[in-house]
Design an enzyme around this catalytic site. Structure first.
Site, short mmCIF file in Angstrom:
data_model
loop_
_atom_site.label_atom_id
_atom_site.label_comp_id
_atom_site.label_asym_id
_atom_site.label_seq_id
_atom_site.Cartn_x
_atom_site.Cartn_y
_atom_site.Cartn_z
N LYS A 19 29.82 39.95 35.28
CA LYS A 19 28.50 40.09 36.22
C LYS A 19 27.58 41.55 36.04
O LYS A 19 27.38 42.30 36.70
CB LYS A 19 29.13 40.16 37.92
CG LYS A 19 27.94 39.79 38.92
CD LYS A 19 27.28 38.69 38.94
CE LYS A 19 26.35 38.45 40.13
NZ LYS A 19 25.44 37.28 40.05
N ASP A 33 28.83 33.65 38.71
CA ASP A 33 28.57 32.67 39.57
C ASP A 33 27.94 31.65 39.02
O ASP A 33 28.19 30.25 39.39
CB ASP A 33 27.59 33.27 40.57
CG ASP A 33 26.54 34.08 39.86
OD1 ASP A 33 26.82 34.66 38.84
OD2 ASP A 33 25.29 34.28 40.36
N ASP A 67 41.09 35.03 38.12
CA ASP A 67 41.84 34.47 38.98
C ASP A 67 41.35 33.28 39.66
O ASP A 67 41.77 31.92 39.93
CB ASP A 67 42.06 35.56 40.24
CG ASP A 67 43.27 35.32 40.90
OD1 ASP A 67 43.75 34.18 41.03
OD2 ASP A 67 43.55 35.93 41.95
N ASP A 77 41.89 28.90 38.87
CA ASP A 77 42.38 28.11 39.63
C ASP A 77 41.21 26.72 40.03
O ASP A 77 41.63 25.60 40.00
CB ASP A 77 42.37 28.66 41.10
CG ASP A 77 43.84 29.20 41.39
OD1 ASP A 77 44.64 29.24 40.37
OD2 ASP A 77 43.93 29.81 42.37
#
Length: 228
Positions: free
Chosen positions: A66, A98, A122, A126
């Protein structure tokens, strides 16, 4: 058709970043803060593994950060950029977290090797795990300088203890990663072959049965062992 041909791996930095930075409360507990701190050597350590892995795969590497907002991400980006000269064959791209969170759903086969910070990794791992249909399919390894740990991406599953319902495929595929890291490529490929066969023939636990016949954890394990 959107996921056909998808084959990606995410390298997540595990010992730095916001999970290990300075944190606390002030203003009588009304203000909380967490600090995302990285040192250059931590980024270089992870990025080297990413570059080396890209060289063995499709020679594509994506650094996820980012950098338009976070100073720690700017350090990530400049560190990886400085390493590009050592891997001239690798095509490196830089994308914001994002945007990648969106594109992983829209276009997962556009990625091969992704490297990123602890928090971002993380979330992305997922998210990526469900592309295949179940988190119970995804293997992982935590690779240290001396010791490595191989386990399903979801970690432990205490809710399933004693019920014989957990999907064992992520654990079995984690063993394949172990063999591969030991340069036992044929053994790793054989494990993946028998897992793919169980999926193709529908010998799976309830999370993958989609209303059809399902099998117990132990039954799937026995089937894999007898077919390898």
């Amino acid at each position: 058709d959107r996921i056909e041909g998808t084959d990606l791996i995410i390298l997540r930095e595990l010992t730095g970043g916001i999970y290990f930075g300075e944190r606390g409360r002030k203003d009588d507990g009304n203000t909380a803060y967490d600090t995302m701190t990285y040192q250059r050597f931590e980024i270089e350590r992870l990025a080297k593994k990413g570059f080396d892995m890209a060289m063995k795969r499709s020679k594509k590497l994506c650094c996820v950060d980012k950098a338009n907002v976070l100073e720690s991400s700017r350090l990530w980006r400049e560190t990886v950029q400085a390493m590009e000269k050592d891997y001239p064959e690798v095509e490196v791209t830089y994308e914001f977290i994002d945007a990648v969170a969106m594109r992983l759903i829209q276009w997962p086969k556009g990625y091969d090797v992704i490297i990123t910070a602890n928090l971002f990794g993380d979330i992305l791992t997922d998210e990526a795990s469900v592309i295949a249909g179940s988190m119970g399919l995804m293997p992982s390894s935590s690779v240290g300088s001396k010791v490595s740990l191989y386990e399903p991406i979801h970690g432990s599953y205490p809710q399933a203890a004693g019920k014989d319902i957990a999907n064992p495929l992520a654990t079995v595929l984690s063993a394949a990663m172990l063999f591969e890291d030991m340069n036992m490529t044929e053994e790793a490929e054989e494990i993946r072959r028998v897992v793919n066969k169980s999926l193709a023939e529908g010998y799976v636990t309830e999370d993958l049965a989609d209303g059809g016949k399902s099998y117990k954890t132990s039954e799937v394990g026995d089937w894999l062992a007898s077919n390898i």
